[in-house]
Scaffold this motif. Sequence first.
Motif, short mmCIF file in Angstrom:
data_model
loop_
_atom_site.label_atom_id
_atom_site.label_comp_id
_atom_site.label_asym_id
_atom_site.label_seq_id
_atom_site.Cartn_x
_atom_site.Cartn_y
_atom_site.Cartn_z
N GLU A 134 9.09 6.80 8.37
CA GLU A 134 8.69 6.58 9.76
C GLU A 134 7.91 5.29 9.92
O GLU A 134 7.93 4.67 11.00
CB GLU A 134 7.89 7.78 10.27
N CYS A 135 7.23 4.87 8.87
CA CYS A 135 6.55 3.57 8.91
C CYS A 135 7.58 2.45 9.03
O CYS A 135 7.43 1.54 9.85
CB CYS A 135 5.69 3.40 7.66
N ALA A 136 8.63 2.51 8.22
CA ALA A 136 9.70 1.51 8.31
C ALA A 136 10.39 1.57 9.66
O ALA A 136 10.69 0.54 10.28
CB ALA A 136 10.71 1.74 7.18
N GLN A 137 10.61 2.79 10.15
CA GLN A 137 11.24 2.96 11.46
C GLN A 137 10.40 2.35 12.56
O GLN A 137 10.89 1.68 13.47
CB GLN A 137 11.43 4.47 11.71
N GLN A 175 0.82 -1.21 0.00
CA GLN A 175 0.00 0.00 0.00
C GLN A 175 0.86 1.27 0.00
O GLN A 175 0.63 2.20 0.77
CB GLN A 175 -0.91 0.01 1.23
N PRO A 176 1.89 1.32 -0.83
CA PRO A 176 2.78 2.50 -0.80
C PRO A 176 2.07 3.80 -1.16
O PRO A 176 2.52 4.87 -0.78
CB PRO A 176 3.87 2.15 -1.82
N GLU A 177 0.94 3.69 -1.89
CA GLU A 177 0.23 4.91 -2.27
C GLU A 177 -0.43 5.59 -1.08
O GLU A 177 -0.89 6.73 -1.19
CB GLU A 177 -0.82 4.59 -3.34
N SER A 178 -0.50 4.90 0.08
CA SER A 178 -1.14 5.50 1.24
C SER A 178 -0.27 6.55 1.93
O SER A 178 -0.74 7.26 2.81
CB SER A 178 -1.51 4.41 2.26
N PHE A 179 1.01 6.63 1.53
CA PHE A 179 1.90 7.63 2.13
C PHE A 179 1.83 8.93 1.34
O PHE A 179 2.04 8.94 0.13
CB PHE A 179 3.34 7.12 2.16
N SER A 180 1.56 10.02 2.04
CA SER A 180 1.46 11.30 1.34
C SER A 180 2.81 11.99 1.18
O SER A 180 2.95 12.89 0.35
CB SER A 180 0.50 12.24 2.10
N ASN A 181 3.82 11.57 1.95
CA ASN A 181 5.15 12.16 1.80
C ASN A 181 6.21 11.16 2.21
O ASN A 181 5.91 10.11 2.80
CB ASN A 181 5.28 13.46 2.60
N LEU A 195 10.79 -1.65 2.47
CA LEU A 195 11.08 -0.22 2.34
C LEU A 195 11.59 0.10 0.94
O LEU A 195 11.23 1.13 0.35
CB LEU A 195 12.12 0.19 3.39
N HIS A 196 12.42 -0.78 0.38
CA HIS A 196 12.95 -0.59 -0.98
C HIS A 196 11.81 -0.49 -1.99
O HIS A 196 11.78 0.42 -2.85
CB HIS A 196 13.87 -1.77 -1.32
N LYS A 197 10.82 -1.38 -1.88
CA LYS A 197 9.67 -1.34 -2.79
C LYS A 197 8.91 -0.03 -2.66
O LYS A 197 8.51 0.59 -3.64
CB LYS A 197 8.72 -2.51 -2.50
N ALA A 198 8.69 0.39 -1.42
CA ALA A 198 7.93 1.62 -1.18
C ALA A 198 8.68 2.84 -1.72
O ALA A 198 8.07 3.75 -2.30
CB ALA A 198 7.66 1.78 0.32
N LEU A 199 10.00 2.87 -1.55
CA LEU A 199 10.79 3.99 -2.05
C LEU A 199 10.72 4.09 -3.57
O LEU A 199 10.60 5.18 -4.14
CB LEU A 199 12.24 3.86 -1.59
N LEU A 200 10.82 2.94 -4.24
CA LEU A 200 10.75 2.95 -5.70
C LEU A 200 9.39 3.42 -6.18
O LEU A 200 9.28 4.20 -7.14
CB LEU A 200 11.05 1.55 -6.25
N HIS A 201 8.32 2.96 -5.52
CA HIS A 201 6.97 3.40 -5.89
C HIS A 201 6.83 4.90 -5.68
O HIS A 201 6.27 5.61 -6.52
CB HIS A 201 5.93 2.65 -5.07
N PHE A 202 7.37 5.40 -4.55
CA PHE A 202 7.27 6.82 -4.25
C PHE A 202 8.02 7.65 -5.29
O PHE A 202 7.55 8.69 -5.74
CB PHE A 202 7.83 7.08 -2.85
#
Length: 528
Positions: A386-389, A374-380, A517-524
């Motif tokens: 902070e989710c990964a943290q 659900q990487p699209e749920s992050f607005s920034n 986190l890697h997947k989410a960063l690439l999507h972002f």
Amino acid sequence: MSTHPNNGTTEVIGELRQKLNDCVLPISPAQQQSLVEHLESDLLSINELTQEIMRAPVAALHICRAAGAAARKRDVDVLTLEQACSLLGTQRIAQLLKDIPTVETEQLPWAYRQLLSISEHAVSQAQGLFANRIARLWHEMSLATLLFLSPLWTLAYLKPHLFEHWERLNDGVLPDGVSRRQIADTTADGFKLVQLVAQDWWLPPWVLQGYRSLNGHRRTMVKALHVARDSAHPQEQQAQLDNDRELYRWLTQPANSALIANGIALGAHDSWYKIHTLRWQKLTALYLNIDVADAQRLTHENAVNSAHDQCVRSESDIFLPAARLLHPAPLVTKASKATNPASVANARSTAAGSTRAPDNPELWRTLCLRLSKQPESFSNLTQLLECAQSALINGLGLPASWIALSSARTHQLVIAVASGFSNKQPVAGASVGSSREGIWPKWLLSASCHDLDQRQLAVHATTLPDKVVQLSAGNAFHLTPLVHNQQLIGLIFVSTGDSQLLPAKHQQALVKTAQCLHKALLHFKQRN
């Protein structure tokens, strides 16, 4: 596959339907006394009386069920609470209120009280979101929204453990031996049961229409959610609605306000930041023809207004979703609902040498799923990191961690988020070496995780930047690189808080967190 109905399921639904119909929900003695006093006051108008009744959802249900029984004989619908009160008359209402069983609030099941709070939150959402759009239908909307979940109030009162099962399902925890398909089938049967009970109680037609959307018109509703998902292209959304008049007619029905408001309230109870809440917010934006950001802002404001109203009447163990808005997205989750925010802040400022907190595998799994699915749920970017943290600190119970990202301008690894370090030890913004040049980045790229106790630290002393060694505070630590196309794009540091390395199971979880986190960063990066 047989086309015959499942007789076992039909029997269970029939038995539950009868139990829900027979159950008489209680109210608190204080609620009963207050309502009777208001009813006996000569100074109170019918409008003021109905406002008081709306603040006691179970009393509103009793009145509407009694009015529904009278309206059914005349083959008319009960649309508003004012209409229900007029059908019954003040004497009948007074007797009805006195006949409702009373139970002290603290003796009522928590699940039952929490679900009532969710329904009140839904009313605040409906009134805040749709008041201007359907002002003439304010009373119809308010009553239908309040009573939308009323069959489930009874279920939560009789079987409070089912509410707890629902909460665990929201966290991705399936019961032993139960598949997702079985959960989906049970949910579908539950929707049918609730619609049948709503029909038996002769609830307002907007309630029935909402459950028809969840049952018989589910395909249309899914189509609307699919259109709403493409919020970045409003012109294409409008073109799809123009080309599908049936979908447009369904979407613009005023009765959908009750369905959407309850969807938001249920979603917010679980999380403001999960995909199902975002779906309802996007559907709201499509319904109101506004930006998603504006829809989210409005839902947050409505939650705060609801909390202001409820906090003076609710017990301290009732969770109000507005409380979660005080914290960054991933930091307040299901597992920490009842946690004092001050204690969370204290825990996060503990020195790196502190002992490890207990693991929370369910929380870790939930946060990693959000990163990867659900990487699209992050607005920034900060929310994402902070989710990964939080997955590392709150999920794996690690005492300290930081995440660094490579600067596109300087090619330096710069710490973006950090947790578990004292306020006297500034961490965020510090550079921890180059991401491109020298032995350091090449060494990081040589393994998926580097495990450094005192012996390994001595071996690699000349390779490690001084800042990394300094932040380890003499404890064992692990370094997990984030790599894309053989390039170092980031680095995760976790401290164990003592001289021992993490167990193998936790090391695997650390690597898995890095992958998510890697997947989410690439999507972002692609999205922006």
